[in-house]
Design a protein around this motif. Sequence first.
Motif, PDB file in Angstrom:
ATOM      1  N   THR A 194       0.817  -0.839  -0.253  1.00 34.90           N
ATOM      2  CA  THR A 194      -0.001  -0.175   0.226  1.00 34.90           C
ATOM      3  C   THR A 194       1.145   1.598   0.026  1.00 34.90           C
ATOM      4  O   THR A 194       0.830   2.122  -1.101  1.00 34.90           O
ATOM      5  CB  THR A 194      -0.754   0.024   1.203  1.00 34.90           C
ATOM      6  OG1 THR A 194      -1.538  -1.015   1.264  1.00 34.90           O
ATOM      7  CG2 THR A 194      -1.565   1.069   1.176  1.00 34.90           C
ATOM      8  N   ARG A 195       1.678   1.338   0.800  1.00 35.56           N
ATOM      9  CA  ARG A 195       3.021   2.543   0.553  1.00 35.56           C
ATOM     10  C   ARG A 195       3.766   2.678  -0.376  1.00 35.56           C
ATOM     11  O   ARG A 195       3.293   3.485  -1.070  1.00 35.56           O
ATOM     12  CB  ARG A 195       3.779   2.604   2.043  1.00 35.56           C
ATOM     13  CG  ARG A 195       3.661   2.474   3.118  1.00 35.56           C
ATOM     14  CD  ARG A 195       4.564   2.217   4.351  1.00 35.56           C
ATOM     15  NE  ARG A 195       3.920   2.856   5.862  1.00 35.56           N
ATOM     16  CZ  ARG A 195       3.571   1.993   6.867  1.00 35.56           C
ATOM     17  NH1 ARG A 195       2.947   0.317   6.339  1.00 35.56           N
ATOM     18  NH2 ARG A 195       2.609   1.982   7.706  1.00 35.56           N
TER      19      ARG A 195
ATOM     20  N   TYR B 177       2.590   1.297  -3.297  1.00 36.22           N
ATOM     21  CA  TYR B 177       2.035   2.182  -4.078  1.00 36.22           C
ATOM     22  C   TYR B 177       0.987   3.595  -4.443  1.00 36.22           C
ATOM     23  O   TYR B 177       1.246   4.263  -5.233  1.00 36.22           O
ATOM     24  CB  TYR B 177       0.365   1.139  -4.153  1.00 36.22           C
ATOM     25  CG  TYR B 177      -0.915   1.645  -4.885  1.00 36.22           C
ATOM     26  CD1 TYR B 177      -1.003   1.465  -6.648  1.00 36.22           C
ATOM     27  CD2 TYR B 177      -1.642   1.710  -4.888  1.00 36.22           C
ATOM     28  CE1 TYR B 177      -2.037   2.300  -6.980  1.00 36.22           C
ATOM     29  CE2 TYR B 177      -3.313   2.474  -5.042  1.00 36.22           C
ATOM     30  CZ  TYR B 177      -3.234   2.396  -6.812  1.00 36.22           C
ATOM     31  OH  TYR B 177      -3.745   3.113  -7.145  1.00 36.22           O
TER      32      TYR B 177
ATOM     33  N   PHE C 102      -3.005   1.856   8.755  1.00 32.11           N
ATOM     34  CA  PHE C 102      -5.158   1.722   7.900  1.00 32.11           C
ATOM     35  C   PHE C 102      -6.055   2.633   8.374  1.00 32.11           C
ATOM     36  O   PHE C 102      -6.580   2.290   7.305  1.00 32.11           O
ATOM     37  CB  PHE C 102      -5.051   0.209   7.876  1.00 32.11           C
ATOM     38  CG  PHE C 102      -3.741  -1.147   7.178  1.00 32.11           C
ATOM     39  CD1 PHE C 102      -3.906  -0.991   5.973  1.00 32.11           C
ATOM     40  CD2 PHE C 102      -3.220  -1.649   7.676  1.00 32.11           C
ATOM     41  CE1 PHE C 102      -3.304  -1.259   5.216  1.00 32.11           C
ATOM     42  CE2 PHE C 102      -2.382  -2.062   6.620  1.00 32.11           C
ATOM     43  CZ  PHE C 102      -1.831  -2.247   5.476  1.00 32.11           C
TER      44      PHE C 102
END
Length: 429
Positions: free
Chosen positions: A22-23, A25, A353
């Motif tokens: 996620t980071r 991305y 998150f």
Amino acid sequence: MLDYSLVFTLLFSAVLVLGVITRFYLTSRQIRHVARHRDNVPAAFAATIALPSHQKAADYTIAKARLGMLETAFGTALLLGWTLLGGLDALNQALLASFLANYGSLLPQLALLAAFGVISGLLDLPFTLYSTFRLEERFGFNKMTLKLWLADLVKSTLVGAVIGLPIVTLILWLMGSAGSLWWLWAWAVWMGFNLLALVLFPTVIAPLFNKFKPLDDEALKARVTALMQRCGFAAKGLFVMDGSKRSAHANAYFTGFGAAKRVVFYDTLLKQLNPGEVDAVLAHELGHFKHKHIIKRIVSMFAMSLVGFALLGWLSSQVWFYTGLGVQPNLAGANDALALLLFLLVVPLFSFFISPVFAQFSRKHEFEADAYAISQTDGKDLQSALLKLYQDNASTLTPDPLFVKFYYSHPPASERLGRITPLVESTAP
């Protein structure tokens, strides 16, 4: 029978991988989005921001994002090294096997915390040095010498030891001596320490690193004093801080708590803004107090830390919490320092998150403070002040919207000024 240790290992690994993906991305999106808009100033800023300034902000943002990706990769490898690959377990076993173990349970635990802190700090040094002396230097922001940087490092280490060791010692003692509700007592100690720090920071700690002198511009002092009186705000004094000896970035802030509140201006801010703009920036900060944002943040900190201590109190008694993270708990001694370190290593993975929720509240508070500033000062001064600060601090005008939701505690320029403009027009005579 369910193997809780294995389940927790799998959960930890899954959250770690998902977090890293996620980071990366989000940061990749930010880099692409900023690069794509690098050669065109947004229409709303075309008359006020020159293309070279816009490009500098884009390049600075991209450079910081790329460094951030390296730090994320390194931090992930380091976290795995400390946990599943056995680094923390090896360090703990080495200290237990040394002579320190003969001096009771608290001393080896403090040694574990200190050793972990020193090793982690040393491993982070290359990124700190590169950021300060290469990246910030490249874009003209760094004003620090190596001598000053070393002096800051020594001072901050000593201050951390003088303040941190007694607090940590007390918390470890409570963990071992205060029964099953030790976490409630430890939370009370931690909150008391934080409130005390708010009082002591402006007069005891901050002067160790910077020089603070009373604001000597009589005309500006009169304006600022009148503004604070109009807003019903009292402070112990107006001060100018020599921020320029470390960085070209500009800022202003309130510090302290209760009667110890101070208004502090960076000298760089006073050089960049005219008196009306300084008024507007200060009014924005007063807006945070008027809307009780500071109190709300303190209460939120109290609540979240209470939940955190309660969770730590439960996890510290679960064997699978240790073994699931690659650490063998001490069979004949205390595991309080181990529990504390593992908790501090793991919690950021899960809290990442929910960070968009807190970022959203923070941006909402900034909008409210802007509205208050416009009600107390000339809104056009706030507009021009923000434009100068965005430009002087090389803040990109074109961040990726999804990246903003995760990481931005302040609204991006386009969104912030887009909210301000209608308010300014509605208050115009």
